[in-house]
Design a protein around this motif. Structure first.
Motif, PDB file in Angstrom:
ATOM      1  N   CYS A  58       0.874  -1.173   0.000  1.00 51.06           N
ATOM      2  CA  CYS A  58       0.000   0.000   0.000  1.00 51.06           C
ATOM      3  C   CYS A  58       0.908   1.218   0.000  1.00 51.06           C
ATOM      4  O   CYS A  58       1.656   1.427   0.964  1.00 51.06           O
ATOM      5  CB  CYS A  58      -0.907  -0.007   1.215  1.00 51.06           C
ATOM      6  SG  CYS A  58      -1.886   1.507   1.402  1.00 51.06           S
ATOM      7  N   SER A  59       0.831   2.009  -1.035  1.00 48.10           N
ATOM      8  CA  SER A  59       1.708   3.166  -1.169  1.00 48.10           C
ATOM      9  C   SER A  59       0.898   4.435  -1.380  1.00 48.10           C
ATOM     10  O   SER A  59      -0.237   4.382  -1.854  1.00 48.10           O
ATOM     11  CB  SER A  59       2.649   2.976  -2.361  1.00 48.10           C
ATOM     12  OG  SER A  59       3.455   1.838  -2.185  1.00 48.10           O
ATOM     13  N   ALA A  60       1.514   5.548  -1.046  1.00 48.17           N
ATOM     14  CA  ALA A  60       0.932   6.858  -1.316  1.00 48.17           C
ATOM     15  C   ALA A  60       2.072   7.816  -1.643  1.00 48.17           C
ATOM     16  O   ALA A  60       3.154   7.709  -1.080  1.00 48.17           O
ATOM     17  CB  ALA A  60       0.134   7.359  -0.121  1.00 48.17           C
ATOM     18  N   SER A  61       1.798   8.732  -2.529  1.00 52.42           N
ATOM     19  CA  SER A  61       2.844   9.668  -2.932  1.00 52.42           C
ATOM     20  C   SER A  61       3.061  10.767  -1.894  1.00 52.42           C
ATOM     21  O   SER A  61       4.125  11.372  -1.824  1.00 52.42           O
ATOM     22  CB  SER A  61       2.502  10.288  -4.284  1.00 52.42           C
ATOM     23  OG  SER A  61       1.255  10.953  -4.212  1.00 52.42           O
ATOM     24  N   GLU A  62       2.025  11.003  -1.073  1.00 54.28           N
ATOM     25  CA  GLU A  62       2.118  12.078  -0.087  1.00 54.28           C
ATOM     26  C   GLU A  62       2.956  11.630   1.116  1.00 54.28           C
ATOM     27  O   GLU A  62       2.730  10.552   1.667  1.00 54.28           O
ATOM     28  CB  GLU A  62       0.720  12.477   0.389  1.00 54.28           C
ATOM     29  CG  GLU A  62      -0.194  12.995  -0.705  1.00 54.28           C
ATOM     30  CD  GLU A  62      -0.905  11.885  -1.479  1.00 54.28           C
ATOM     31  OE1 GLU A  62      -1.710  12.203  -2.350  1.00 54.28           O
ATOM     32  OE2 GLU A  62      -0.626  10.690  -1.210  1.00 54.28           O
ATOM     33  N   ALA A  63       3.870  12.496   1.537  1.00 52.97           N
ATOM     34  CA  ALA A  63       4.724  12.185   2.685  1.00 52.97           C
ATOM     35  C   ALA A  63       3.912  12.057   3.969  1.00 52.97           C
ATOM     36  O   ALA A  63       4.324  11.352   4.891  1.00 52.97           O
ATOM     37  CB  ALA A  63       5.787  13.263   2.850  1.00 52.97           C
ATOM     38  N   THR A  64       2.744  12.676   4.002  1.00 56.10           N
ATOM     39  CA  THR A  64       1.889  12.600   5.197  1.00 56.10           C
ATOM     40  C   THR A  64       1.414  11.179   5.469  1.00 56.10           C
ATOM     41  O   THR A  64       0.971  10.867   6.570  1.00 56.10           O
ATOM     42  CB  THR A  64       0.662  13.523   5.057  1.00 56.10           C
ATOM     43  OG1 THR A  64       0.019  13.253   3.812  1.00 56.10           O
ATOM     44  CG2 THR A  64       1.074  14.984   5.098  1.00 56.10           C
ATOM     45  N   PHE A  65       1.514  10.318   4.467  1.00 58.39           N
ATOM     46  CA  PHE A  65       1.138   8.907   4.669  1.00 58.39           C
ATOM     47  C   PHE A  65       1.948   8.293   5.801  1.00 58.39           C
ATOM     48  O   PHE A  65       1.454   7.432   6.530  1.00 58.39           O
ATOM     49  CB  PHE A  65       1.369   8.144   3.366  1.00 58.39           C
ATOM     50  CG  PHE A  65       0.917   6.711   3.385  1.00 58.39           C
ATOM     51  CD1 PHE A  65       1.828   5.671   3.259  1.00 58.39           C
ATOM     52  CD2 PHE A  65      -0.420   6.395   3.507  1.00 58.39           C
ATOM     53  CE1 PHE A  65       1.425   4.352   3.260  1.00 58.39           C
ATOM     54  CE2 PHE A  65      -0.850   5.069   3.510  1.00 58.39           C
ATOM     55  CZ  PHE A  65       0.079   4.043   3.381  1.00 58.39           C
ATOM     56  N   ASN A  66       3.177   8.742   5.963  1.00 60.98           N
ATOM     57  CA  ASN A  66       4.038   8.211   7.023  1.00 60.98           C
ATOM     58  C   ASN A  66       3.567   8.613   8.418  1.00 60.98           C
ATOM     59  O   ASN A  66       4.017   8.034   9.409  1.00 60.98           O
ATOM     60  CB  ASN A  66       5.484   8.664   6.819  1.00 60.98           C
ATOM     61  CG  ASN A  66       6.189   7.887   5.733  1.00 60.98           C
ATOM     62  OD1 ASN A  66       5.775   6.782   5.384  1.00 60.98           O
ATOM     63  ND2 ASN A  66       7.247   8.467   5.188  1.00 60.98           N
TER      64      ASN A  66
END
Length: 126
Positions: free
Chosen positions: A22-30
């Motif tokens: 599961c990936s997201a381009s936004e750093a806020t995902f972390n």
């Protein structure tokens, strides 16, 4: 708008392994708690596993404990679900969900999660 994207699904025989991402381009995902849910054919969506934003805490649905492992790689903005010893009853669409508020308590409930992926199909044949 954070948009998780799942990958890694497929069709396997019982006893095999699969690793979902599961990936997201936004750093806020972390900074999000992330959970995996699944929806078996003809049934409602159910909780599978979750991981805290920091990666320090995890939780699992009873039927997958000891077989599934959730982890995250912050350098890659990605959360993984390693699934081993798969059973036909694991057949479902698997969804990744993110809770955008890192201060929230961990939850196994769908309504705690703000952002959802489109899902990836996992089919396990006997």
């Amino acid at each position: 708008q954070l948009q998780p994207v799942e990958s890694g699904g497929g069709s396997v025989q019982a006893g095999a392994s699969l690793k979902l991402s599961c990936s997201a381009s936004e750093a806020t995902f972390n900074n999000c708690h992330v959970a995996w849910f699944r929806q078996p054919p003809g049934k409602g969506r159910e909780f599978v596993a979750l991981i805290k934003w920091s990666g320090g805490d995890t939780d699992y649905e009873d039927s997958v404990k000891g077989r599934f492992t959730i982890s995250r790689d912050k350098a890659k903005n990605t959360v993984f679900l390693q699934m081993s010893r798969l059973k036909p009853e694991d057949t479902a669409i698997y969804y990744c969900a993110a809770d955008g508020n890192w201060w929230d308590p961990l939850s196994t409930k769908e309504d705690a999660y703000d952002y959802w992926g489109q899902g990836t199909q996992v089919t396990v044949s006997s």
